[in-house]
Design a protein around this motif. Sequence first.
Motif, PDB file in Angstrom:
ATOM      1  N   LYS A  99       0.833  -1.208   0.000  1.00 17.06           N
ATOM      2  CA  LYS A  99       0.000   0.000   0.000  1.00 17.06           C
ATOM      3  C   LYS A  99       0.863   1.252   0.000  1.00 17.06           C
ATOM      4  CE  LYS A  99      -4.023  -2.052   2.308  1.00 17.06           C
ATOM      5  NZ  LYS A  99      -4.873  -2.045   3.537  1.00 17.06           N
ATOM      6  N   PHE A 100       1.970   1.196   0.718  1.00 14.34           N
ATOM      7  CA  PHE A 100       2.851   2.358   0.759  1.00 14.34           C
ATOM      8  C   PHE A 100       3.500   2.598  -0.597  1.00 14.34           C
ATOM      9  CE2 PHE A 100       6.689   4.776   1.675  1.00 14.34           C
ATOM     10  CZ  PHE A 100       6.224   5.740   2.567  1.00 14.34           C
ATOM     11  N   VAL A 101       3.911   1.533  -1.259  1.00  7.42           N
ATOM     12  CA  VAL A 101       4.519   1.673  -2.583  1.00  7.42           C
ATOM     13  C   VAL A 101       3.524   2.289  -3.566  1.00  7.42           C
ATOM     14  CG1 VAL A 101       5.403   0.379  -4.572  1.00  7.42           C
ATOM     15  CG2 VAL A 101       6.260  -0.118  -2.280  1.00  7.42           C
ATOM     16  N   ARG A 102       2.258   1.952  -3.420  1.00  4.05           N
ATOM     17  CA  ARG A 102       1.236   2.581  -4.276  1.00  4.05           C
ATOM     18  C   ARG A 102       1.219   4.087  -4.047  1.00  4.05           C
ATOM     19  NH1 ARG A 102      -2.006  -2.166  -3.438  1.00  4.05           N
ATOM     20  NH2 ARG A 102      -3.241  -1.190  -1.791  1.00  4.05           N
ATOM     21  N   LEU A 103       1.356   4.498  -2.788  1.00  7.26           N
ATOM     22  CA  LEU A 103       1.410   5.929  -2.477  1.00  7.26           C
ATOM     23  C   LEU A 103       2.643   6.574  -3.113  1.00  7.26           C
ATOM     24  CD1 LEU A 103       0.421   5.932   1.320  1.00  7.26           C
ATOM     25  CD2 LEU A 103      -1.038   6.526  -0.630  1.00  7.26           C
ATOM     26  N   MET A 104       3.754   5.863  -3.112  1.00  5.61           N
ATOM     27  CA  MET A 104       4.977   6.374  -3.731  1.00  5.61           C
ATOM     28  C   MET A 104       4.788   6.588  -5.229  1.00  5.61           C
ATOM     29  SD  MET A 104       7.718   3.909  -1.751  1.00  5.61           S
ATOM     30  CE  MET A 104       9.208   4.555  -2.526  1.00  5.61           C
ATOM     31  N   ASN A 105       4.184   5.623  -5.893  1.00 11.28           N
ATOM     32  CA  ASN A 105       3.971   5.740  -7.337  1.00 11.28           C
ATOM     33  C   ASN A 105       2.927   6.799  -7.669  1.00 11.28           C
ATOM     34  OD1 ASN A 105       5.821   3.846  -8.526  1.00 11.28           O
ATOM     35  ND2 ASN A 105       4.604   2.201  -7.622  1.00 11.28           N
ATOM     36  N   GLU A 106       1.933   6.944  -6.814  1.00 13.79           N
ATOM     37  CA  GLU A 106       0.944   8.010  -7.017  1.00 13.79           C
ATOM     38  C   GLU A 106       1.604   9.383  -6.898  1.00 13.79           C
ATOM     39  OE1 GLU A 106      -2.107   7.269  -4.155  1.00 13.79           O
ATOM     40  OE2 GLU A 106      -2.861   5.471  -5.190  1.00 13.79           O
ATOM     41  N   LYS A 107       2.510   9.517  -5.939  1.00  9.24           N
ATOM     42  CA  LYS A 107       3.215  10.786  -5.775  1.00  9.24           C
ATOM     43  C   LYS A 107       4.120  11.060  -6.969  1.00  9.24           C
ATOM     44  CE  LYS A 107       4.264  14.465  -3.441  1.00  9.24           C
ATOM     45  NZ  LYS A 107       3.248  15.491  -3.111  1.00  9.24           N
ATOM     46  N   ALA A 108       4.797  10.040  -7.447  1.00  6.63           N
ATOM     47  CA  ALA A 108       5.659  10.209  -8.616  1.00  6.63           C
ATOM     48  C   ALA A 108       4.853  10.679  -9.817  1.00  6.63           C
ATOM     49  CB  ALA A 108       6.373   8.897  -8.936  1.00  6.63           C
ATOM     50  N   ALA A 109       3.684  10.098 -10.008  1.00 10.22           N
ATOM     51  CA  ALA A 109       2.823  10.488 -11.126  1.00 10.22           C
ATOM     52  C   ALA A 109       2.360  11.926 -10.961  1.00 10.22           C
ATOM     53  CB  ALA A 109       1.631   9.541 -11.219  1.00 10.22           C
ATOM     54  N   ALA A 110       1.998  12.309  -9.735  1.00 13.84           N
ATOM     55  CA  ALA A 110       1.521  13.669  -9.480  1.00 13.84           C
ATOM     56  C   ALA A 110       2.609  14.706  -9.747  1.00 13.84           C
ATOM     57  CB  ALA A 110       1.029  13.778  -8.038  1.00 13.84           C
ATOM     58  N   LEU A 111       3.861  14.325  -9.537  1.00  7.75           N
ATOM     59  CA  LEU A 111       4.978  15.245  -9.756  1.00  7.75           C
ATOM     60  C   LEU A 111       5.467  15.243 -11.202  1.00  7.75           C
ATOM     61  CD1 LEU A 111       7.119  14.634  -6.532  1.00  7.75           C
ATOM     62  CD2 LEU A 111       5.641  16.582  -7.053  1.00  7.75           C
ATOM     63  N   GLY A 112       4.875  14.405 -12.040  1.00 14.59           N
ATOM     64  CA  GLY A 112       5.308  14.338 -13.431  1.00 14.59           C
ATOM     65  C   GLY A 112       6.600  13.580 -13.623  1.00 14.59           C
ATOM     66  N   MET A 113       6.889  12.663 -12.700  1.00 10.63           N
ATOM     67  CA  MET A 113       8.091  11.819 -12.833  1.00 10.63           C
ATOM     68  C   MET A 113       7.736  10.651 -13.751  1.00 10.63           C
ATOM     69  SD  MET A 113       9.154  11.956  -8.786  1.00 10.63           S
ATOM     70  CE  MET A 113      10.522  10.821  -8.921  1.00 10.63           C
ATOM     71  N   THR A 114       7.672  10.940 -15.026  1.00 12.14           N
ATOM     72  CA  THR A 114       7.112  10.004 -16.009  1.00 12.14           C
ATOM     73  C   THR A 114       7.988   8.787 -16.276  1.00 12.14           C
ATOM     74  OG1 THR A 114       8.074  11.294 -17.823  1.00 12.14           O
ATOM     75  CG2 THR A 114       5.825  11.842 -17.143  1.00 12.14           C
ATOM     76  N   LYS A 115       9.255   8.853 -15.870  1.00 14.57           N
ATOM     77  CA  LYS A 115      10.160   7.728 -16.118  1.00 14.57           C
ATOM     78  C   LYS A 115      10.606   7.071 -14.823  1.00 14.57           C
ATOM     79  CE  LYS A 115      11.898   9.441 -20.554  1.00 14.57           C
ATOM     80  NZ  LYS A 115      13.101   9.758 -21.361  1.00 14.57           N
ATOM     81  N   THR A 116       9.725   7.137 -13.815  1.00 18.46           N
ATOM     82  CA  THR A 116      10.042   6.586 -12.501  1.00 18.46           C
ATOM     83  C   THR A 116       8.992   5.578 -12.082  1.00 18.46           C
ATOM     84  OG1 THR A 116      11.207   8.589 -11.767  1.00 18.46           O
ATOM     85  CG2 THR A 116      10.320   7.152 -10.049  1.00 18.46           C
ATOM     86  N   HIS A 117       9.452   4.485 -11.486  1.00 21.55           N
ATOM     87  CA  HIS A 117       8.527   3.494 -10.928  1.00 21.55           C
ATOM     88  C   HIS A 117       9.158   2.878  -9.687  1.00 21.55           C
ATOM     89  CE1 HIS A 117       6.522  -0.459 -10.423  1.00 21.55           C
ATOM     90  NE2 HIS A 117       5.458   0.240 -10.767  1.00 21.55           N
ATOM     91  N   TYR A 118       8.350   2.729  -8.635  1.00 19.00           N
ATOM     92  CA  TYR A 118       8.827   2.160  -7.380  1.00 19.00           C
ATOM     93  C   TYR A 118       8.214   0.793  -7.131  1.00 19.00           C
ATOM     94  CZ  TYR A 118      10.510   6.867  -6.356  1.00 19.00           C
ATOM     95  OH  TYR A 118      11.167   8.062  -6.413  1.00 19.00           O
ATOM     96  N   SER A 119       8.989  -0.074  -6.475  1.00 23.93           N
ATOM     97  CA  SER A 119       8.485  -1.390  -6.090  1.00 23.93           C
ATOM     98  C   SER A 119       8.800  -1.720  -4.631  1.00 23.93           C
ATOM     99  CB  SER A 119       9.068  -2.481  -6.996  1.00 23.93           C
ATOM    100  OG  SER A 119      10.483  -2.476  -6.926  1.00 23.93           O
ATOM    101  N   ASN A 120       9.610  -0.894  -3.979  1.00 27.19           N
ATOM    102  CA  ASN A 120       9.883  -1.074  -2.552  1.00 27.19           C
ATOM    103  C   ASN A 120      10.272   0.270  -1.937  1.00 27.19           C
ATOM    104  OD1 ASN A 120      12.897  -0.737  -2.427  1.00 27.19           O
ATOM    105  ND2 ASN A 120      12.876  -2.525  -3.768  1.00 27.19           N
ATOM    106  N   PRO A 121      10.194   0.376  -0.596  1.00 30.79           N
ATOM    107  CA  PRO A 121      10.496   1.655   0.049  1.00 30.79           C
ATOM    108  C   PRO A 121      11.946   1.846   0.466  1.00 30.79           C
ATOM    109  CG  PRO A 121       9.379   0.206   1.607  1.00 30.79           C
ATOM    110  CD  PRO A 121       9.537  -0.565   0.327  1.00 30.79           C
TER     111      PRO A 121
END
Length: 304
Positions: A151-173
């Motif tokens: 669930k936390f990683v989903r929050l990380m990826n949502e934040k990345a998307a909101a910031l326009g980090m289009t070439k970033t993806h997270y799978s662990n904290p």
Amino acid sequence: MKKMMRFIRNIVLLAVVLSVALLVTGQSDWNVKELFSSGNSDGYASQHIYLLDRDSGKAVFEKDATSKAYPASLTKIMTTLVALEHIDDLSAGAPVDVQTYQAMVAQNASMAGFYGREAVTYRDLLYGTMLPSGGEAANSLAINVAGSREKFVRLMNEKAAALGMTKTHYSNPEGLHDPEQYTTAADMAKLLDHALGNQNFRAIFTKPAFTTTATADHPAGIQLKSTVLSSLHPEEQHGFTIIGGKSGTTYEAGQCWATLSTADGREYINVVMGAPLEDVSHPDFAQKRDTLKLLGQAVAGGFK
């Protein structure tokens, strides 16, 4: 004699073909050297660089800054920011999660020094995540904030998307290597620039050292030190001062640094990633040398 003439003719033909190919692709004579050399002609060991002038919002220097790179523990910049945005009271209790603690030990992750079930606070975990790059601290933040790593990683990826980090993806904290966890130097600079607008994040990121809350496991607390700031000396910094930073190191990611510095009243974010790593037990700190050189050139006007 005929064989010798044929050999010479083939060599000449190869040279002509290579020259034509270089002309078509627009590569210079300097690039020809790079084709046959493993060295870095620009003088930097880091494969990906992004130096940002925060005041102007413009890049001062870039090197392969939008190509895929592995973040290693630079991941914890996002972990810390997301956690801060979901914590109401930094002094509230947030015990160290036992399962992820054991997993980090088993994977030989960098640790802050907490024990499983230790009764620490969110503030302790935040500093433990950022300063010594504690894997157990990062995962315990994730569990306490979101209930699970997933669930936390989903929050990380949502934040990345909101910031326009289009070439970033997270799978662990915590930043241990995963092929599905990637970013770019430019995306990391964008993230850090945004995160520094959060005053709690800035305070943590720029703190040289911190003593955690006294607990039964650690009655005097734990002395935490910034992996970046503790490795720097004033005499190494000419015309600038590095006031905060985060390190990241794995064999796949190489040696990485993300730093904040000041020079003549201006702030610079410098992200260097992918400096080769041959022995994690004996790193050569090429990312540190690149950072100091880049900032030195920037304040001297070397990139104008």
